[in-house]
Design a protein around this motif. Structure first.
Motif, short mmCIF file in Angstrom:
data_model
loop_
_atom_site.label_atom_id
_atom_site.label_comp_id
_atom_site.label_asym_id
_atom_site.label_seq_id
_atom_site.Cartn_x
_atom_site.Cartn_y
_atom_site.Cartn_z
N PHE A 58 0.94 3.39 1.29
CA PHE A 58 -0.30 3.07 1.56
C PHE A 58 -1.05 2.21 0.90
CE2 PHE A 58 -4.97 3.77 1.83
CZ PHE A 58 -5.32 3.52 3.15
N TRP A 59 -1.05 2.56 -0.48
CA TRP A 59 -1.77 1.75 -1.59
C TRP A 59 -1.06 0.28 -1.82
CZ3 TRP A 59 -2.57 6.53 -5.09
CH2 TRP A 59 -3.44 7.19 -4.42
N VAL A 60 0.31 0.46 -1.90
CA VAL A 60 1.04 -0.81 -2.02
C VAL A 60 1.04 -1.90 -0.96
CG1 VAL A 60 3.46 -1.82 -2.06
CG2 VAL A 60 2.80 0.15 -3.39
N GLN A 79 -6.49 -3.50 -0.73
CA GLN A 79 -7.15 -2.90 -1.83
C GLN A 79 -6.36 -1.96 -2.61
OE1 GLN A 79 -10.61 -1.10 0.07
NE2 GLN A 79 -11.61 -3.08 0.61
N GLY A 80 -6.90 -2.02 -3.71
CA GLY A 80 -6.18 -0.80 -4.79
C GLY A 80 -6.61 0.57 -4.37
N PRO A 81 -6.06 1.50 -5.25
CA PRO A 81 -6.12 2.77 -4.57
C PRO A 81 -7.54 3.43 -4.79
CG PRO A 81 -4.51 2.56 -6.59
CD PRO A 81 -5.16 1.26 -6.25
N SER A 82 -8.07 4.10 -3.63
CA SER A 82 -9.36 4.62 -3.60
C SER A 82 -9.45 5.81 -4.40
CB SER A 82 -9.59 4.88 -1.92
OG SER A 82 -10.64 5.57 -1.85
N LEU A 97 1.08 8.05 0.17
CA LEU A 97 0.03 7.47 -0.47
C LEU A 97 0.43 6.16 -1.27
CD1 LEU A 97 -1.64 10.98 -1.91
CD2 LEU A 97 -2.68 9.12 -0.27
N ALA A 98 1.70 6.25 -1.88
CA ALA A 98 2.13 5.12 -2.66
C ALA A 98 2.28 3.88 -1.54
CB ALA A 98 3.25 5.52 -3.33
N LEU A 100 -7.65 9.48 -3.79
CA LEU A 100 -6.97 10.08 -4.96
C LEU A 100 -7.24 11.13 -5.24
CD1 LEU A 100 -4.96 9.79 -7.18
CD2 LEU A 100 -6.74 8.66 -8.37
N GLY A 105 -1.71 -1.61 1.21
CA GLY A 105 -3.11 -1.96 1.59
C GLY A 105 -3.71 -2.94 0.63
#
Length: 308
Positions: free
Chosen positions: A136-138, A142-145, A133-134, A149, A140
């Motif tokens: 994917f967010w880094v 966009q920011g964390p969904s 997840l980390a 989450l 991506g």
């Protein structure tokens, strides 16, 4: 249902199904459990999910359904495939964790070590999920969904909690497996039903000897309880039948001298009288273990583990 039927087919009792928000789960009492039986009972659940999903996929490829029937079919297909795949993840308390437990149990001969392995597999799986997840967010744009989450917490948190509980249970079970039956065993004596309480004292009921007797009708086995013997006034002990100080022991557990401590604990728990008879390879009774002695040994090991 598949778990319950499989459990009953191998002789495990107390099978029950509880419906929950996630669908449900099956509980049962593992009687005479082996790595192979545990693996079999664990596999049938996700296997049935995958078979239902696979058959549904074939139906969808053949004659497509529309409207409510098509919606129900697609829901059944994708939900079963999702649950089947999710449940084979190698993490206790999921079925995949039970599979890990069974394989390690087969390799090491210790169910406790298998439980610990399944617990660690669950923690590692959660750790990999968090890392994924980390990343994917880094990476991506966009920011964390928030939805992702919440979904991650809903999925990963129960796995972490289940894995932690499995580790705690496995460590305790490993400690129990190391309990030495021979060290806890007491002498056992079978006395006639007409024996007096005073006679039982002479045989050693107050010194740790397990005294057994048949009831006057010779239909039920009784265990003479030391506390019941002490409750008889001293002046009445010679004239009081020992059966007056006994409790039913028809449910007495039986273990072999070579059994591990885990088997002993299960036998003690299942016995109302707290009596477990120890037999040799020829089936001859060579001693007995009392519940109070087992409890004292367990408490001692738990204290040792907590001090480490």
């Amino acid at each position: 249902m598949a778990h319950a039927l499989a459990a009953r087919s191998v002789g495990w009792t107390g099978s029950s199904i509880e419906i929950t928000l996630w669908g449900g789960h099956t509980s049962f009492r593992e009687v005479d459990s082996t790595p192979g039986r545990s693996l079999y009972v664990s596999l049938v659940g996700p296997l049935v999910n995958l078979v239902i999903g696979g058959v549904g996929l074939l139906l969808m490829q053949g004659q497509p359904l529309y409207g409510v029937p098509g919606l129900l079919l697609s829901m059944a297909v994708y939900s079963n495939l999702a649950v089947g795949i999710f449940n084979v993840l190698p993490a206790l308390p999921l079925d995949g964790g039970r599979i890990v437990e069974s394989l390690v149990w087969q390799l090491t001969g210790s169910q406790a070590k298998g439980t610990i392995a399944g617990g660690w597999a669950g923690r590692i799986l959660v750790g990999l999920g968090v890392v994924a997840l980390a990343v994917f967010w880094v990476r991506g744009a966009q920011g964390p969904s928030l939805i992702l989450l919440v979904l991650a917490v809903v999925v990963l948190l129960p796995i972490w909690q289940g894995a932690s509980a499995a580790l705690k249970h496995g460590r305790l079970r490993l400690s129990l497996e190391q309990v030495n039956i021979e060290a806890l065993m007491s002498p056992v004596e079978m006395v006639p039903a007409g024996t007096s309480v005073a006679g039982a004292i002479e045989v050693g009921v107050l010194d740790g000897t397990v005294i057994l007797a048949m009831d006057p009708e010779r239909q039920h086995l009784l265990r003479v309880m030391p506390e019941a013997v002490l409750a008889v006034p001293e002046q009445l002990r010679a004239g009081t039948p020992v059966t007056r100080a006994g409790v039913p022991a028809d449910d007495a557990g039986v273990v072999t001298l070579g059994s591990n401590g885990d088997a002993l604990v299960r036998a003690v728990v299942e016995s109302v009288s707290g009596t477990v008879l120890v037999v040799d390879q020829d089936g001859q009774c060579i001693g007995a273990v009392r519940r109070e002695v087992v409890i004292a040994a367990i408490e001692g090991r738990v204290r040792k583990e907590s001090q480490k």
